[in-house]
Design an enzyme around this catalytic site. Structure first.
Site, short mmCIF file in Angstrom:
data_model
loop_
_atom_site.label_atom_id
_atom_site.label_comp_id
_atom_site.label_asym_id
_atom_site.label_seq_id
_atom_site.Cartn_x
_atom_site.Cartn_y
_atom_site.Cartn_z
N GLY A 39 0.74 -1.19 0.06
CA GLY A 39 -0.03 -0.07 0.08
C GLY A 39 0.72 1.45 -0.08
O GLY A 39 0.22 2.49 -0.21
N ASP A 170 -24.39 28.14 6.63
CA ASP A 170 -24.04 28.29 8.10
C ASP A 170 -23.09 29.77 8.20
O ASP A 170 -22.83 30.35 7.03
CB ASP A 170 -22.98 27.28 8.38
CG ASP A 170 -21.94 26.86 7.41
OD1 ASP A 170 -21.50 28.06 6.86
OD2 ASP A 170 -21.36 25.82 7.16
N LYS A 193 -26.36 26.82 11.58
CA LYS A 193 -26.29 25.61 11.46
C LYS A 193 -25.54 24.88 12.96
O LYS A 193 -24.55 25.58 13.21
CB LYS A 193 -25.43 24.98 10.27
CG LYS A 193 -25.03 23.29 10.06
CD LYS A 193 -24.26 23.14 8.84
CE LYS A 193 -22.95 23.23 9.13
NZ LYS A 193 -22.17 22.69 7.92
N ARG A 195 -23.38 21.42 14.09
CA ARG A 195 -22.99 20.23 13.63
C ARG A 195 -22.83 19.33 15.03
O ARG A 195 -22.22 19.50 15.87
CB ARG A 195 -21.57 20.37 13.15
CG ARG A 195 -21.01 18.74 12.42
CD ARG A 195 -19.77 18.99 11.76
NE ARG A 195 -19.98 19.56 10.42
CZ ARG A 195 -20.59 18.79 9.39
NH1 ARG A 195 -20.82 17.72 9.54
NH2 ARG A 195 -20.64 19.43 8.13
N ASP A 219 -21.99 26.98 -1.03
CA ASP A 219 -21.02 26.17 -0.06
C ASP A 219 -19.65 26.08 -0.71
O ASP A 219 -19.25 25.98 -1.79
CB ASP A 219 -21.61 25.08 0.47
CG ASP A 219 -21.29 24.83 1.93
OD1 ASP A 219 -20.33 25.41 2.52
OD2 ASP A 219 -21.94 23.79 2.65
N GLY A 226 -25.33 16.23 3.66
CA GLY A 226 -26.04 16.35 4.86
C GLY A 226 -26.48 17.92 5.12
O GLY A 226 -27.67 18.25 5.41
C1 R5P Z 1 -18.74 23.21 6.61
O1 R5P Z 1 -18.59 23.97 7.48
C2 R5P Z 1 -18.34 23.04 5.18
O2 R5P Z 1 -18.52 24.31 4.76
C3 R5P Z 1 -19.57 22.45 4.35
O3 R5P Z 1 -20.81 22.88 4.78
C4 R5P Z 1 -19.42 20.95 5.12
O4 R5P Z 1 -18.17 20.43 5.38
C5 R5P Z 1 -20.41 20.01 4.04
O5 R5P Z 1 -20.30 18.72 4.63
P1 R5P Z 1 -21.37 17.74 4.31
O6 R5P Z 1 -21.94 17.56 3.06
O7 R5P Z 1 -21.11 16.14 4.84
O8 R5P Z 1 -22.49 18.36 5.18
#
Ligand code: R5P
Length: 326
Positions: A39, A170, A193, A195, A219, A226
């Site tokens: 690997g 967010d 948001k 997490r 984004d 998600g």
């Molecule tokens: C978070 O702060 C990032 O800007 C993205 O919103 C996030 O990492 C996206 O990840 P996922 O699609 O797993 O929610």
């Protein structure tokens, strides 16, 4: 253009490297990448680099660890072969979300990767829409953090529905959302948001009016999908029209992310080719090439042209869609 520098591609996104080389009128340097039976990563440069400027193109996308090590191994090969200067073009910077400690006894892995890149001999980095601007501070070498917003906004262009609002999913994306909104002449709405785990988020507040409005969620990356799915739910619950478009710089689409976006009711997804995309499967994204942007940056770096900074805000050529919209 004469090839005054040599460009190598790692194996993470050879299509993008080919496109950047074509924009530069250059040919990629011959090299070999293989895996040992256990690997471990094996790389080799097939052309001399002594005294030359070298550009290594390698997004550190999934499989992230393999692609990081491959970049480091190529840089080490260049340094030991007496390259004059090594520029790493990292269109997607993996581990960027590990940019701070969320709890005690956690690492800041983005900082660790930055130090490893410097230790391997990389002299400067060109990247795109870093998850957090301050990641630049993890390096003590020049970092050019380009912006995909102009390319993505051009691709979204005239096809945006009347009355669209730009949505930041967010607090971390508010500045970027404001940039998109300004370019598109639209208002901004911000989601709050929370997490709960690496793959579980919840939207607790919608700040702004989305009643009967189509929404463009922007984004920096889509990983599991998600964040976007929860954002869509919150927007619809707040009265938004079932006309949701998503634009993100980096389309990781891990696991069933595309299925999740389709089930959430996302109509259109636009990403760049910072990460190689497959056009099969649910909700195939529209892919905008950032090859012209990176080619312009490489050219200006090589010519020590400080107008490189313009690329933070405006792309050099019309963005090109390399696959069809959904
Ligand atoms: C978070 O702060 C990032 O800007 C993205 O919103 C996030 O990492 C996206 O990840 P996922 O699609 O797993 O929610």
């Amino acid at each position: 253009m004469a090839q005054e520098f040599v460009v190598f591609s790692g194996s993470a996104n050879e299509g993008l490297a080919d496109a950047i080389a074509a924009e530069l009128g250059a040919r990629l340097g011959s090299r070999a990448v293989a895996r040992f039976p256990d690997g471990e990563t094996a790389v080799r440069l097939d052309v001399p680099v002594r005294g030359r400027d070298v550009v290594l193109i390698q997004p550190t996308a999934p499989p992230v660890n393999d692609n990081v090590i491959e970049l480091l191994a190529f840089a080490d090969a260049c340094r030991r072969s007496a390259a004059a200067r090594i520029t790493a073009v990292v269109p997607y910077f993996g581990y960027a979300r590990s940019d701070k400690r969320h709890a005690r006894r956690e690492p800041i892995t983005a900082s660790l990767v930055a130090r490893l890149m410097q230790t391997a001999g990389i002299d400067q980095v060109v990247t795109l829409d870093l998850h957090a601007d301050q990641i630049e501070g993890f390096f003590s070498i020049p970092v050019d953090n380009l912006s995909a917003a102009p390319s993505l906004c051009r691709a979204l262009g005239d096809q945006l529905p009347e009355g669209v609002v730009v949505v930041s999913p967010d607090a971390g994306r508010v500045k970027a959302a404001s940039d998109y909104a300004q370019r598109l002449g639209a208002p901004v709405v911000v989601l709050h948001k929370r997490r709960d785990s690496p793959d579980a988020t919840a939207v607790t507040h919608v700040v702004g009016d989305v009643t009967d409005r189509p929404c463009l969620i922007i984004d920096d990356m889509i990983s599991t999908g998600g964040t976007i799915a929860r954002a869509v739910e919150a927007l619809l619950a707040a009265g938004a029209r079932r006309e949701i478009i998503v634009a993100a710089t980096h389309g990781l689409f891990v696991g069933d992310a595309r299925g999740m976006l389709a089930r959430a009711g996302v109509r259109r997804v636009v990403v760049t080719d910072s990460i190689a995309q497959s056009t099969s499967g649910p909700t195939p994204p529209e892919v905008v090439s950032i090859a012209p942007l990176f080619a312009a940056a490489i050219r200006r770096i090589h010519q020590a042209d400080s107008s490189l900074v313009d690329l933070y805000r405006d792309a050099p050529a019309a963005a090109r869609a390399v696959s069809s919209p959904v």
